[in-house]
Design a protein around this motif. Structure first.
Motif, PDB file in Angstrom:
ATOM      1  N   PRO A 175       7.883 -36.492 -31.457  1.00 31.61           N
ATOM      2  CA  PRO A 175       8.307 -34.939 -31.106  1.00 31.61           C
ATOM      3  C   PRO A 175       7.698 -34.306 -32.201  1.00 31.61           C
ATOM      4  CG  PRO A 175      10.265 -36.421 -31.826  1.00 31.61           C
ATOM      5  CD  PRO A 175       9.042 -37.437 -31.439  1.00 31.61           C
ATOM      6  N   GLY A 176       7.391 -32.956 -31.983  1.00 35.54           N
ATOM      7  CA  GLY A 176       6.989 -32.203 -32.978  1.00 35.54           C
ATOM      8  C   GLY A 176       5.670 -32.223 -33.402  1.00 35.54           C
ATOM      9  N   TRP A 177       4.685 -33.110 -32.837  1.00 34.33           N
ATOM     10  CA  TRP A 177       3.366 -33.211 -33.113  1.00 34.33           C
ATOM     11  C   TRP A 177       2.656 -32.824 -32.284  1.00 34.33           C
ATOM     12  CZ3 TRP A 177       1.547 -35.917 -37.963  1.00 34.33           C
ATOM     13  CH2 TRP A 177       2.828 -36.269 -38.932  1.00 34.33           C
ATOM     14  N   ASP A 178       1.290 -32.387 -32.239  1.00 33.89           N
ATOM     15  CA  ASP A 178       0.292 -32.331 -31.223  1.00 33.89           C
ATOM     16  C   ASP A 178      -0.630 -33.281 -30.919  1.00 33.89           C
ATOM     17  OD1 ASP A 178       0.962 -29.461 -31.351  1.00 33.89           O
ATOM     18  OD2 ASP A 178      -0.478 -29.250 -32.861  1.00 33.89           O
ATOM     19  N   ILE A 179      -0.626 -33.729 -29.540  1.00 32.01           N
ATOM     20  CA  ILE A 179      -1.321 -34.907 -29.180  1.00 32.01           C
ATOM     21  C   ILE A 179      -2.608 -34.626 -29.256  1.00 32.01           C
ATOM     22  CG2 ILE A 179      -1.044 -34.519 -26.646  1.00 32.01           C
ATOM     23  CD1 ILE A 179      -0.631 -37.349 -26.532  1.00 32.01           C
ATOM     24  N   ALA A 180      -3.562 -35.298 -29.951  1.00 38.75           N
ATOM     25  CA  ALA A 180      -4.926 -35.279 -30.049  1.00 38.75           C
ATOM     26  C   ALA A 180      -5.766 -35.965 -28.803  1.00 38.75           C
ATOM     27  CB  ALA A 180      -5.523 -35.291 -31.481  1.00 38.75           C
ATOM     28  N   ALA A 181      -5.320 -37.005 -28.562  1.00 42.70           N
ATOM     29  CA  ALA A 181      -5.757 -38.089 -27.738  1.00 42.70           C
ATOM     30  C   ALA A 181      -4.568 -38.749 -26.930  1.00 42.70           C
ATOM     31  CB  ALA A 181      -6.678 -39.099 -28.298  1.00 42.70           C
ATOM     32  N   GLU A 182      -4.264 -38.685 -25.929  1.00 42.99           N
ATOM     33  CA  GLU A 182      -3.305 -39.253 -25.263  1.00 42.99           C
ATOM     34  C   GLU A 182      -3.337 -40.973 -25.356  1.00 42.99           C
ATOM     35  OE1 GLU A 182      -4.739 -38.457 -20.840  1.00 42.99           O
ATOM     36  OE2 GLU A 182      -2.991 -37.362 -21.538  1.00 42.99           O
ATOM     37  N   PRO A 183      -2.218 -41.548 -24.844  1.00 41.14           N
ATOM     38  CA  PRO A 183      -2.320 -42.952 -24.779  1.00 41.14           C
ATOM     39  C   PRO A 183      -3.231 -43.576 -23.766  1.00 41.14           C
ATOM     40  CG  PRO A 183      -0.105 -42.257 -24.984  1.00 41.14           C
ATOM     41  CD  PRO A 183      -0.819 -41.005 -24.895  1.00 41.14           C
ATOM     42  N   THR A 184      -4.169 -44.188 -24.232  1.00 40.67           N
ATOM     43  CA  THR A 184      -5.177 -44.976 -23.327  1.00 40.67           C
ATOM     44  C   THR A 184      -5.602 -46.236 -23.708  1.00 40.67           C
ATOM     45  OG1 THR A 184      -6.225 -42.614 -23.103  1.00 40.67           O
ATOM     46  CG2 THR A 184      -7.472 -44.547 -22.373  1.00 40.67           C
ATOM     47  N   ALA A 185      -5.625 -47.305 -22.883  1.00 41.72           N
ATOM     48  CA  ALA A 185      -5.652 -48.619 -23.070  1.00 41.72           C
ATOM     49  C   ALA A 185      -6.827 -49.106 -21.952  1.00 41.72           C
ATOM     50  CB  ALA A 185      -4.691 -49.570 -23.115  1.00 41.72           C
ATOM     51  N   GLU A 186      -7.801 -49.947 -22.453  1.00 42.94           N
ATOM     52  CA  GLU A 186      -8.855 -50.689 -21.272  1.00 42.94           C
ATOM     53  C   GLU A 186      -9.128 -52.115 -21.898  1.00 42.94           C
ATOM     54  OE1 GLU A 186      -9.994 -49.041 -18.770  1.00 42.94           O
ATOM     55  OE2 GLU A 186      -9.561 -47.017 -19.190  1.00 42.94           O
ATOM     56  N   SER A 187      -9.832 -52.539 -20.926  1.00 38.98           N
ATOM     57  CA  SER A 187     -10.490 -53.753 -21.174  1.00 38.98           C
ATOM     58  C   SER A 187     -11.233 -53.807 -22.714  1.00 38.98           C
ATOM     59  CB  SER A 187     -11.141 -54.604 -20.129  1.00 38.98           C
ATOM     60  OG  SER A 187     -12.328 -53.881 -20.097  1.00 38.98           O
TER      61      SER A 187
END
Length: 214
Positions: free
Chosen positions: A50-62
């Motif tokens: 909280p209180g921070w800007d998200i520059a890249a949202e959580p992403t997971a792949e093979s």
């Protein structure tokens, strides 16, 4: 100022800017490997930071797709051996450091433990003039170092923390520009939160661990 939705559409660009560069794991279900969804759930999201800007949202792949999307870096071939899924999320803020969370998951805890040294050797080499950082007792295994930032400017700082919890290896990197404070305590809090989320998911719980909003 760019809107949050616009920043999210730039996820590939955000991950391309990854720096060159928790709770104990006792009781985790080490016999159950994480799939892509659970790997993503471990990654800190907006509620976790909280209180921070998200520059890249959580992403997971093979692993193959993660490499093509810049979600993981294989600085050596050995550092990516046996990885099933990989992912990342990135946070930053005005007058705040930039934090990148990266995760690599394996078939079981033994495989992750075997990979630990290879991964640490590859990533530690990316932190110049490194010094050991005390981050307390995090996870089943952990190491941490700090040094000048990727620009090699002595006024900057980069910190790398690697933690294993069960079948997951996690890398937390912090990068601060000149004049931006990034204490070891702050890095420890971020890495510990990441590790706790891994424990929660491997225990079949909802990942809810978050850093202190204050």
């Amino acid at each position: 100022m760019l809107g949050l939705s616009h920043r999210r559409h730039r996820i590939v660009a955000a991950f391309a800017l990854l720096p060159l560069l928790a709770a104990c794991g006792a009781g985790t279900d080490e016999g159950t490997p994480l799939d892509a969804r659970k790997t993503r759930d471990v990654l800190p999201d907006e509620k976790a930071v909280p209180g921070w800007d998200i520059a890249a949202e959580p992403t997971a792949e093979s692993l193959k797709r993660a490499r093509s999307q810049g979600l993981v870096r294989c600085y050596t071939r050995a550092s990516c051996e046996d990885v099933r899924f990989a992912g990342a999320s990135v946070f930053q803020g005005t007058h705040k450091p930039r934090f990148t969370f990266m995760i690599m998951t394996y078939e079981d805890a033994d495989t992750a433990e075997s990979a630990y040294g290879r991964v640490w050797k590859a990533w530690k080499a990316r932190v110049p003039k490194s010094r050991v950082v005390n981050v307390g007792d995090i996870g089943d295994q952990h190491d941490a170092v700090a040094g000048p930032g990727s620009s090699f400017d002595e006024r900057t700082k980069s910190t790398l923390v690697q933690v294993r919890v069960g079948s997951a290896l996690m890398l937390t990197t912090g990068e601060s520009a000149a004049g931006v404070d990034m204490s070891d305590d702050l890095v420890t809090e971020f890495a510990s939160t990441f590790a706790e989320r891994a424990r929660q998911v491997q225990d079949g719980e909802v990942a809810s661990a978050a850093v202190d909003a204050g």
